[in-house]
Design a protein around this motif. Structure first.
Motif, PDB file in Angstrom:
ATOM      1  N   MET A 140       1.006  -1.356   0.016  1.00 54.04           N
ATOM      2  CA  MET A 140       0.024  -0.056   0.089  1.00 54.04           C
ATOM      3  C   MET A 140       0.956   1.229   0.142  1.00 54.04           C
ATOM      4  O   MET A 140       0.399   2.280   0.331  1.00 54.04           O
ATOM      5  CB  MET A 140      -0.915   0.017   1.297  1.00 54.04           C
ATOM      6  N   PHE A 143      -0.367   4.677  -1.705  1.00 53.91           N
ATOM      7  CA  PHE A 143      -1.207   5.609  -0.339  1.00 53.91           C
ATOM      8  C   PHE A 143      -0.506   6.219   0.869  1.00 53.91           C
ATOM      9  O   PHE A 143      -1.041   6.980   1.389  1.00 53.91           O
ATOM     10  CB  PHE A 143      -2.270   4.752  -0.106  1.00 53.91           C
ATOM     11  N   SER A 159      -1.435  -1.297  -5.207  1.00 57.91           N
ATOM     12  CA  SER A 159      -2.088  -0.465  -4.063  1.00 57.91           C
ATOM     13  C   SER A 159      -3.686  -0.559  -4.191  1.00 57.91           C
ATOM     14  O   SER A 159      -4.444  -0.466  -3.421  1.00 57.91           O
ATOM     15  CB  SER A 159      -1.260   1.117  -3.832  1.00 57.91           C
ATOM     16  N   TYR A 160      -3.868  -0.070  -5.646  1.00 55.12           N
ATOM     17  CA  TYR A 160      -5.466   0.287  -5.790  1.00 55.12           C
ATOM     18  C   TYR A 160      -6.150  -1.003  -5.687  1.00 55.12           C
ATOM     19  O   TYR A 160      -7.426  -1.169  -5.391  1.00 55.12           O
ATOM     20  CB  TYR A 160      -5.632   0.900  -7.080  1.00 55.12           C
ATOM     21  N   ALA A 163      -6.950  -1.810  -2.034  1.00 60.88           N
ATOM     22  CA  ALA A 163      -7.777  -1.028  -1.594  1.00 60.88           C
ATOM     23  C   ALA A 163      -9.265  -1.524  -2.183  1.00 60.88           C
ATOM     24  O   ALA A 163     -10.216  -1.715  -1.530  1.00 60.88           O
ATOM     25  CB  ALA A 163      -7.562   0.380  -1.866  1.00 60.88           C
ATOM     26  N   LEU A 166     -10.293  -4.334  -0.170  1.00 58.37           N
ATOM     27  CA  LEU A 166     -10.927  -3.887   1.309  1.00 58.37           C
ATOM     28  C   LEU A 166     -12.212  -3.250   1.192  1.00 58.37           C
ATOM     29  O   LEU A 166     -13.110  -3.443   1.910  1.00 58.37           O
ATOM     30  CB  LEU A 166     -10.008  -2.781   1.845  1.00 58.37           C
ATOM     31  N   ILE A 167     -12.412  -2.701   0.030  1.00 51.95           N
ATOM     32  CA  ILE A 167     -13.960  -2.113  -0.399  1.00 51.95           C
ATOM     33  C   ILE A 167     -14.985  -3.302  -0.207  1.00 51.95           C
ATOM     34  O   ILE A 167     -15.876  -3.477   0.254  1.00 51.95           O
ATOM     35  CB  ILE A 167     -13.888  -1.244  -1.481  1.00 51.95           C
ATOM     36  N   ALA A 246      -8.743   0.901   5.411  1.00 53.81           N
ATOM     37  CA  ALA A 246      -9.057   1.459   4.065  1.00 53.81           C
ATOM     38  C   ALA A 246      -9.149   2.843   3.940  1.00 53.81           C
ATOM     39  O   ALA A 246      -8.560   3.528   3.197  1.00 53.81           O
ATOM     40  CB  ALA A 246     -10.141   0.507   3.581  1.00 53.81           C
ATOM     41  N   LEU A 249      -6.105   5.188   4.347  1.00 54.80           N
ATOM     42  CA  LEU A 249      -5.098   4.971   3.152  1.00 54.80           C
ATOM     43  C   LEU A 249      -5.686   5.583   1.724  1.00 54.80           C
ATOM     44  O   LEU A 249      -5.003   6.117   1.044  1.00 54.80           O
ATOM     45  CB  LEU A 249      -5.091   3.430   2.977  1.00 54.80           C
ATOM     46  N   ILE A 250      -6.928   5.459   1.421  1.00 53.55           N
ATOM     47  CA  ILE A 250      -7.640   5.777   0.288  1.00 53.55           C
ATOM     48  C   ILE A 250      -7.705   7.260   0.194  1.00 53.55           C
ATOM     49  O   ILE A 250      -7.405   8.097  -0.756  1.00 53.55           O
ATOM     50  CB  ILE A 250      -9.061   5.096   0.064  1.00 53.55           C
ATOM     51  N   GLN A 253      -4.523   9.313  -0.888  1.00 55.53           N
ATOM     52  CA  GLN A 253      -4.123   9.075  -2.070  1.00 55.53           C
ATOM     53  C   GLN A 253      -3.260  10.268  -2.833  1.00 55.53           C
ATOM     54  O   GLN A 253      -3.750  11.405  -2.675  1.00 55.53           O
ATOM     55  CB  GLN A 253      -5.357   8.553  -3.202  1.00 55.53           C
ATOM     56  N   THR A 260      -8.408   8.787  -9.369  1.00 55.13           N
ATOM     57  CA  THR A 260      -8.530   7.520  -8.368  1.00 55.13           C
ATOM     58  C   THR A 260      -9.953   7.127  -8.390  1.00 55.13           C
ATOM     59  O   THR A 260     -10.358   5.761  -8.251  1.00 55.13           O
ATOM     60  CB  THR A 260      -8.189   8.165  -6.933  1.00 55.13           C
TER      61      THR A 260
END
Length: 420
Positions: A140, A143, A159-160, A163, A166-167, A246, A249-250, A253, A260
């Motif tokens: 990650m 982020f 990294s995306y 993420a 996680l979403i 999450a 971190l998001i 960005q 994003t």
């Protein structure tokens, strides 16, 4: 985190007309192979031909095209993996052994190559190497500190990917994972206001108490909502933990916020197409979301103000994004429509080693170059062929000796979790 109690409901079976080989959908492997090759050719070519680099920055980014294909593939296949009736913990075990061992091996290889001046590290990494290396281990890093600290340049997209996982995990806990159409539409609509969202709200140059308070508030609200939606105390705790990781971190960005939201929206569009293919939504709804995404991408691109790229000295206008992203969407759509047919075996092989190829090709970009023509072939073209062939050979080896054994070990771990 242990969330063995979170079990997804079984999904509708994917159409039997989808051609598969060895348990893998052929059209997805073909797309992975083309996407990985596009990224490799982009990175090799921009090293060898500055004029090509300028063109790719202003008109059509082959590497970015490949990344958007990857995001559509992930959006299509990851929900299927998450919802196959296994626990959320089993899903993350599988993802860990699928992604991290090879990634860590490439990090170590990059450090060794740097020690012999065959791999360049960014200035931000060298300024604080220990902390930066630890950040890279999480995958990650993009982020956490942006491109200034990441070792493997192409790993920003990973990294995306994490993420997105996680979403999806939060959505699964909250029972919202099958609301793919409204989620995709919402993600697409957020692209427009997302352009105004500041970058790096936690540790960026403009971060302050106010921006950190916004991050904290958003984290608390999202954690509370999904904890409330959770089925039991264990999954509620899992939701709180995932949200605590999450959301900050998001919101931290480092790139343009409009991109994003575009990346996440693309993955959700891939999920909508999966729902359509599996029969969970109608064909009309699936393709309507797809066409809406293309129209929105084109419309948002028209509003982009020209910017001067400081590295290449070219002006980046509204042209690049639609000419790069829309072809990626159309390629995915074409492959999806051809999913009942077989694809060439070399392309399927590229798909199998695509993750290895995506990572290891970065390690050879500082390899020796040809300096003189051979048999009339110019030196830059000889270098391109040599580097691409070298990347393919190394990726084949890392797939055989690192990636595949670790995946097999992960499957055995998942079998134990499923047995429990």
């Amino acid at each position: 985190m242990t969330t063995e109690g979170v079990v997804a409901a079984p999904i509708s079976p994917v159409e039997p007309v989808v051609r598969s080989r060895g348990g893998r959908f052929e059209f997805l492997d073909a797309l992975r192979g083309l996407a990985a090759l596009a990224v490799v050719i982009q990175h090799v070519s921009e090293r060898l031909w500055p004029a090509y680099f300028r063109f790719s920055q202003a008109h059509f980014g082959l590497g970015e095209f490949g990344v958007f294909v990857f995001f559509l593939v992930s959006g299509f296949i990851i929900p299927a993996s998450l919802e196959r009736g296994r626990s959320l913990g089993a899903f993350w075990v599988g993802r860990f052994f699928r992604l991290f061992p090879l990634f860590w091996a490439c990090l170590i290889a990059a450090m060794l190559l740097h020690s012999i001046n065959r791999f360049g590290l960014p200035a931000g990494f060298l300024a604080n190497p220990v902390v930066s290396f630890m950040a890279n281990l999480t995958m990650m890093q993009f982020f956490i500190g942006g491109g200034e600290i990441q070792v493997i340049g192409a790993s920003w997209s990973l990294s995306y990917e994490l993420a997105f996982y996680l979403i999806l995990s939060l959505l699964l806990i909250g029972g919202l994972n099958r609301r793919s159409v409204p989620l995709a539409v919402l993600a697409l609509l957020l692209i427009i206001p997302g352009a105004a969202l500041p970058t790096m709200l936690l540790n960026g140059p403009d971060s302050n108490i106010a921006t950190r308070s916004i991050v904290l508030a958003a984290t608390i609200v999202i954690a509370a909502v999904f904890a409330y939606l959770a089925a039991d105390r264990r999954t509620a705790l899992a939701a709180i933990l995932i949200a605590a990781i999450a959301v900050p971190l998001i919101l931290n960005q480092p790139g343009a916020s409009v991109l994003t939201f575009g990346y996440f929206a693309t993955m959700f569009v891939g999920t909508v197409l999966y729902r359509m293919t599996s029969g969970e939504i109608t064909i009309r709804r699936g393709w309507s979301v797809f066409l809406f995404a293309i129209c929105l991408i084109f419309g948002v691109s028209l509003c982009v103000q020209p910017t001067l790229d400081s590295f290449t000295g070219v002006w980046i206008t509204w042209v690049k994004q639609p000419t790069t992203i829309i072809p990626a969407y159309l390629l995915f759509a074409a492959a999806l429509l051809l999913r009942r047919y077989s694809f060439p075996r070399p392309l399927l092989f590229l798909g199998r080693i695509s993750y290895s190829l995506y990572l290891v090709h970065v390690l050879i970009l500082d390899a020796p170059r040809w300096t003189t023509p051979v048999l009339g072939i110019p030196a830059p073209w000889l270098t391109l062929f040599t580097w691409v062939l070298g990347a393919l050979l190394i990726a084949s080896a890392t797939y055989r000796f690192i990636e595949k054994p670790c995946q097999d070990f992960g499957r055995r771990m998942i079998a134990k979790i499923d047995a429990r």
